[in-house]
Design an enzyme around this catalytic site. Sequence first.
Site, PDB file in Angstrom:
ATOM      1  NE  ARG A 187      -3.750  -0.892   2.330  1.00  0.00           N
ATOM      2  CZ  ARG A 187      -4.182  -1.232   3.553  1.00  0.00           C
ATOM      3  NH1 ARG A 187      -4.235  -0.331   4.515  1.00  0.00           N
ATOM      4  NH2 ARG A 187      -4.551  -2.458   3.809  1.00  0.00           N
ATOM      5  NE  ARG A 232      -8.929   7.384   2.086  1.00  0.00           N
ATOM      6  CZ  ARG A 232      -9.393   8.452   1.464  1.00  0.00           C
ATOM      7  NH1 ARG A 232      -8.798   9.625   1.608  1.00  0.00           N
ATOM      8  NH2 ARG A 232     -10.472   8.374   0.706  1.00  0.00           N
ATOM      9  CE1 TYR A 286     -13.104  -8.199   2.215  1.00  0.00           C
ATOM     10  CE2 TYR A 286     -11.357  -9.422   1.133  1.00  0.00           C
ATOM     11  CZ  TYR A 286     -11.759  -8.459   2.027  1.00  0.00           C
ATOM     12  OH  TYR A 286     -10.833  -7.761   2.744  1.00  0.00           O
ATOM     13  CG  ASP A 338      -9.751  -3.528  -3.980  1.00  0.00           C
ATOM     14  OD1 ASP A 338      -9.473  -2.843  -2.979  1.00  0.00           O
ATOM     15  OD2 ASP A 338     -10.432  -4.578  -3.916  1.00  0.00           O
ATOM     16  NE  ARG A 351     -10.463   7.357  -3.421  1.00  0.00           N
ATOM     17  CZ  ARG A 351     -10.693   6.516  -2.412  1.00  0.00           C
ATOM     18  NH1 ARG A 351      -9.709   5.796  -1.917  1.00  0.00           N
ATOM     19  NH2 ARG A 351     -11.896   6.368  -1.916  1.00  0.00           N
TER      20      ARG A 351
END
Lengths: 348, 348
Positions: free
Chosen positions: A25, A29, A149, A74, A38
């Site tokens: 990552r 952010r 998921y 992703d 974003r």
Amino acid sequence: MSFNDTFIRACLKQEIEHVPVWYMRQAGRYQAEYREIRKKHTLLEICRIPELCAEVTILPVQQLGVDAAILFSDIMVPLGPMGVKYDIIEKRGPILETPFRNADDIASLRNIEPEEDLSYVLETIQILARELKVPLIGFTGAPFTLASYMVEGGPSRNYIRTKQMMYGQPELWNRLMEKLGSMIVTYLKAQISAGAGAVQIFDSWAGALAPEDYKQYVYPTMKRIFQELKEVPVPKIYFGGVSSGELLPLWNDLDADVMGIDWRVSIREGRKRIGNNHAIQGNLDPTMLLAPWSKLESKAKEIIDQGLEAPGFVFNLGHGIFPEVPGDMLKRLTDYVHEYSHSVLNKQ
Amino acid sequence: MSFNDTFIRACLKQEIEHVPVWYMRQAGRYQAEYREIRKKHTLLEICRIPELCAEVTILPVQQLGVDAAILFSDIMVPLGPMGVKYDIIEKRGPILETPFRNADDIASLRNIEPEEDLSYVLETIQILARELKVPLIGFTGAPFTLASYMVEGGPSRNYIRTKQMMYGQPELWNRLMEKLGSMIVTYLKAQISAGAGAVQIFDSWAGALAPEDYKQYVYPTMKRIFQELKEVPVPKIYFGGVSSGELLPLWNDLDADVMGIDWRVSIREGRKRIGNNHAIQGNLDPTMLLAPWSKLESKAKEIIDQGLEAPGFVFNLGHGIFPEVPGDMLKRLTDYVHEYSHSVLNKQ
């Protein structure tokens, strides 16, 4: 600037001048630039706009001086063309419209055709392969993690429904694993053809399984995936995520080149458990990036020292970077890994 | 009916006729009766009404036939009188009004006086000690786990702020550990005086720590707690929670009687890591309670067989029961543990 292939050489246990480093990552952010982007685009939008996605992928390479880029994407992306309807919700994660729980659900899943279905991913990789001066790591989620998921319908703490299918309907579970396994092989081969110099399979939640359950319900598919990728001439990395330490002995005969481990097991202990066939990647606790420099430095030194005890080591975190991490700490750490490991290797 | 002290004997590695069994969160949402009570009372209200709390504690003993009761309470309960303002929010967990992050916050914490501050807990224990025909297990959270709620202000995925204090302000961290350690000793001694026949310390989140961090920042307080409880004549249990497997070798010289392990490490492997000074408690994956009976039975058999390889074994889960678990499966499992272990022990 010439191409820096240190990362590839470390994956293949070849000679290196410094320990290569990249971060899970590393685009995210914690970067002001990413937060700005974003504001205008969702995560999935970025993935689908090749020029923008390439920009986001390149940014941390320029800022930090890391030895590899990782495709911004992703793990849910290839599930879309399989027939999974999902969205990624801020602070929650991937949420499915309908979970996959019965034979019809599983039967409805089709294999992907990356050139048709995921052309934007391949186009991004093509741009990056032209522009980058370091290898690009392509990636996908692993079957257990993706299945969790799909069966739960979103993130989970306990994986109750996933394990319920595994224990109670093993044939159905195996069909799901088989379909995901085929998708993963297809997808990674397409990424490599498009220009990815290495690939990583993220099994972030496999550590929820007892080793014998992993062995029975997950290992056969992982074995097959790496076997089918064996002849593809780029390094393959397998990362097991949180509390995967108990699974490491089972990874010994997987045809991956590099095994990524989390911070609960030291690099030395990881090598002991996995055996010496594989290079090791890891494993700084990312919360250490919020510690005072002296603390972070001594921990990084220990990881590098253990990493250099055998050929084949890539410095990384044991988990993705948090938004709270200061970018300048990452830059300082990257420089330290390069400089300290260079000085050790020069003495040898 | 005479008093069934099998659980105590197993904790002390004495002779037993069957393997004792109890379940973490054996009073809870999986029970229709509990759900009914919760329609009228919050969790904390139940804790504060001794008659009701005793009723909730006794119910699973009657329903399941387990060999021990565990006090119905919450690990946050003793933090209130220390000066922590919190509430427990459905599906989220404990949420603090103000997190504890600086020297003043920590300095403001006072030790508890259980007879004054937590008289309702002691009264509940007194009722239970009179009414139960099995031992009552008192409990508390462990310092790291409690500190994580206090510093984060609620449940956490990554324990960023907790670890930040640990790494960056070790003196402050140590003061917090010291205060929590003192509270825990005081609280458990009061529970034992009131009639608890055993006590368990829940360190549910300690597995987030690398072993060397646990050793440096948590172990000294755990060592002290069990030392100070050493002369108290009831079994002490330490439970490490999710992915605590890497910590087990560090538990070897703690003066606890029983070590609780999660399902990622087998009973046999757990004994190997912890050493033979302690009895072992565990470690069925609670999701197995949703598996077909044949699967659950063969796993339970394996756990019991390994448990009986050395003196000192208590059957339990590796984590608390989920609301989704069917009560009749728990009853069937309890009977199976009793009957199967009885038949094995009779053959020996």
